[in-house]
Design an enzyme around this catalytic site. Structure first.
Site, PDB file in Angstrom:
ATOM      1  N   GLU A 104     -70.992 -35.964   9.579  1.00 30.96           N
ATOM      2  CA  GLU A 104     -72.071 -35.093  10.072  1.00 30.96           C
ATOM      3  C   GLU A 104     -72.930 -35.751  11.143  1.00 30.96           C
ATOM      4  O   GLU A 104     -73.357 -35.100  12.090  1.00 30.96           O
ATOM      5  CB  GLU A 104     -72.982 -34.660   8.920  1.00 30.96           C
TER       6      GLU A 104
ATOM      7  N   HIS B 244     -75.701 -28.256  -3.607  1.00 30.32           N
ATOM      8  CA  HIS B 244     -75.049 -27.319  -2.703  1.00 30.32           C
ATOM      9  C   HIS B 244     -75.790 -25.991  -2.599  1.00 30.32           C
ATOM     10  O   HIS B 244     -75.204 -24.995  -2.197  1.00 30.32           O
ATOM     11  CB  HIS B 244     -73.615 -27.028  -3.183  1.00 30.32           C
TER      12      HIS B 244
END
Lengths: 308, 324
Positions: free
Chosen positions: B59, B128
């Protein structure tokens, strides 16, 4: 190199006088790396570097006045006082910063390399970073992706043997940093970073490799900073004896001796250069002193680009 | 007009963006996999591997390379699979993307769009299910969009692509199937313009992203009780449309701000504070706030649902603060 040295020494003085604030990371001792490497680049290539960036900025051709004024936080600085010592920029010279976050600019350099491939324009980016940057996870992401995508990046690791106060052996499991880069499938070499001619030659090899479309190149330049990490560093972690040993390898003294012994220059010529750079730096200090500070209205300028 | 779901609106927006050669898309599993949320399905075949880049799970470099390629003249769209993973790249977003223009005094700009998926309610558990748009909305130099409908998603994305600033475009994970009408003629929605999704005179409900729809449910319940709620969808958090909110509060005198992320430190605090600073005399009571409960998201479905704002909690907040 002489310009870099004098600039840093005078900047240190100005810092002690309170004219330069915040952090000041001096490049003294490492001049051969910036000068040797940047000489191998083209005008259209991009340069990115870490926060010890005055040397790279000057080697790239930024105005001495503009750099000193930036350190003074003046409106005539290369970023109008908004960036400071660690964030020198000059778009006209493709000098894309000056970054304070260790390894933070490495992903950016990956992106620049990606863009140059995408645009097929044969440019490359030379990105300077220290040994400490390889402690950071994103440095490894960058090495991986640059190799994977064959990006035109010249990685120049200025291994000055310390990440702030931590010696290399205490932060890296593999202290042969160029070998570590090789494990990612990146062509690499190690060079004596105190020898400006060796650095230039090694950088030319790197540039040639990258510009021929062979992907990234990792050059580990072994060097040493004669002063502390920054002006705030009491340097408790290494001995004066060690520093004295490395000072014997001073890149400017070395190069001067070589110029004299190979008859490329006379002592008179070298003295003239010294005098010239002293004058340039002196003038830059006067310029910075006399320049205005940015005004409060400047506070909000450039937070955002204007909408078209 | 064409009816489509939010996913289709984003896909349409991306296709339009790719008409500009400087635009490319980079992210995890956006190509061969077709996109974790199927937004870019088919793009790899249609646009090729040079423009639809599948990346390693990195990322930091996804965002950083987005920034760097923007500095070098491209107009990248990068994807962070979910906003939960944006934390891995937060340095690149906050310290680099957001600040380069300022630190270089405008010499360098970052025309970067970071698309990401936000929100919970799908029983994906604590790591999440988060929504961090409010954190990014605090950062000068960034812009943040939180569309709740296909119309808004398409309009805002078009504006985002014309913008030379780094933009976080947060699509809610449970809204991809949301249906809505989209004009066939070109339109754009500027950032900083809220949308009154329902007009009313009795109470103002300020919301964004999926909570807009929860707010509309609460409005329906209020109507049964004889009260008309005005539902304001902020659509963007940075900049956010203060004037539309204040104008509504001056009319209704009662306001509740609804937000999915944790109430503590949520953007609702910023909104509530602004309302009481600038419309104090128009308020019949304190600004009500309904936010996510201050817990990590549990896996269990009933508990998870209890932690996320719902229409009952909105009704109760209004009753507690305003007696209605």
């Amino acid at each position: 190199m002489a310009l870099l040295r004098v600039f840093e020494e005078r900047a240190a003085e100005q810092y002690m006088l309170g004219k330069i604030r915040g952090f000041l990371h001096l490049y003294i001792g490492q001049e051969a790396v910036a000068v040797g490497a940047i000489h191998a680049l083209g005008r259209d290539d991009y340069v990115t570097t870490h926060y010890r960036d005055h040397g790279h900025a000057l080697a790239r051709g930024l105005s001495v006045n503009a750099v000193m004024a930036e350190l003074f936080g003046k409106a005539t600085g290369c970023s109008k006082g908004m960036g400071g010592s660690m964030h020198l920029f000059d778009a006209s010279l493709n000098f894309a910063g000056g970054y304070a976050i260790v390894a933070g600019h490495l992903p950016l350099s990956t992106g620049m390399g990606f863009a140059f491939n995408y645009l097929n324009d044969n440019r490359l980016v030379a990105t300077f970073f220290g040994d400490g940057a390889l402690n950071e996870g994103e440095a490894h992401e960058v090495l991986n992706m640059s190799a994977l995508w064959n990006l035109p990046v010249v990685f120049i690791c200025e291994n000055n043997l310390y990440g702030m106060g931590i010696p290399l052996s205490q932060s890296m499991s593999n202290t042969q940093l160029h070998k570590m880069a090789e494990s990612y499938g990146i062509a690499s070499a190690q060079v004596d970073g105190m020898d400006v001619l060796a650095v230039r030659e090694a950088a030319e090899t790197a540039v040639q490799h990258v510009r021929s479309g062979n992907g990234p190149y990792f050059l580990e330049a072994r060097t040493y900073r004669f002063r502390g990490h920054s002006m705030a560093d009491p340097v408790l972690y290494r001995s004066k004896d060690e520093e004295a040993e490395y000072r014997k390898l001073d890149p400017i003294a070395q190069y001067g001796e070589w110029l004299l012994s190979s008859k490329m220059a006379t002592q008179k010529k070298l003295d003239a250069i010294s005098a010239e750079v002293e004058k340039q730096v002196e003038e830059s200090i006067a310029f910075a002193e006399e320049s205005p500070f940015p005004s409060p209205e400047d506070l909000y300028r450039n937070v955002y680009a204007q909408l078209p | 007009m064409t009816e489509m779901i939010l996913r289709e609106a984003v896909t349409k927006a991306l296709r339009e963006a790719l008409e500009d050669d400087r635009v490319f898309i980079m992210g995890e599993d956006i190509g061969a996999y077709g996109g974790a949320y199927a937004v870019t399905r088919g793009f790899l075949d249609e646009f090729g591997p040079e423009r639809i880049m599948d990346t390693p799970i990195s990322e930091s470099v996804i965002v950083g390379a987005g920034v760097g390629s923007a500095l070098a003249g491209l107009r990248p769209i990068v994807e962070l699979m979910t906003i939960n993973f944006s934390l891995v790249a937060i340095d690149q977003i906050v310290n680099h993307a957001a600040k380069l223009r300022y630190m270089s005094d405008g010499q360098f700009s970052v025309p970067l769009v970071i698309r990401t998926v936000t929100g919970g309610g799908g029983q994906l558990a604590a790591t999440h299910s988060q929504s961090f748009e409010n954190w990014y909305a605090s950062v000068p130099g960034l812009k943040v969009a939180v569309p709740a409908t296909p119309y808004d998603a398409l309009g805002l994305f078009r504006a985002a692509m014309k913008d030379d600033n780094p933009i976080l475009f947060a699509e809610h994970s449970l809204l991809y199937g949301m249906r809505g009408e989209v004009p066939d003629e070109w339109y754009e929605i500027p950032f900083g313009q809220a949308d009154i999704k329902r007009k009313g005179n009795d109470v103002t409900i300020v919301a964004y992203s999926r909570m807009t729809h929860v707010a509309l449910q609460a409005a329906a319940m209020l109507e049964e009780k004889g009260r008309q709620a005005e539902v304001i969808d902020l659509r963007t958090l940075r900049p956010w449309d203060k004037e539309t909110v204040l104008e509504s509060v001056r009319k209704t005198n009662r306001v509740v701000v609804v937000e999915e992320t944790w109430k503590t430190g949520g953007f609702s605090g910023e909104i509530a504070s602004t309302i009481q600073e600038e419309a104090f005399d128009d308020l019949d009571g304190p600004v009500a706030r309904v936010g996510g409960l201050d817990v990590p998201a549990p896996y269990n479905g009933t508990l998870e649902a209890a932690a996320i704002p719902n229409s009952e909690r909105i009704i109760k907040a209004l009753s507690d603060n305003y007696g209605i």
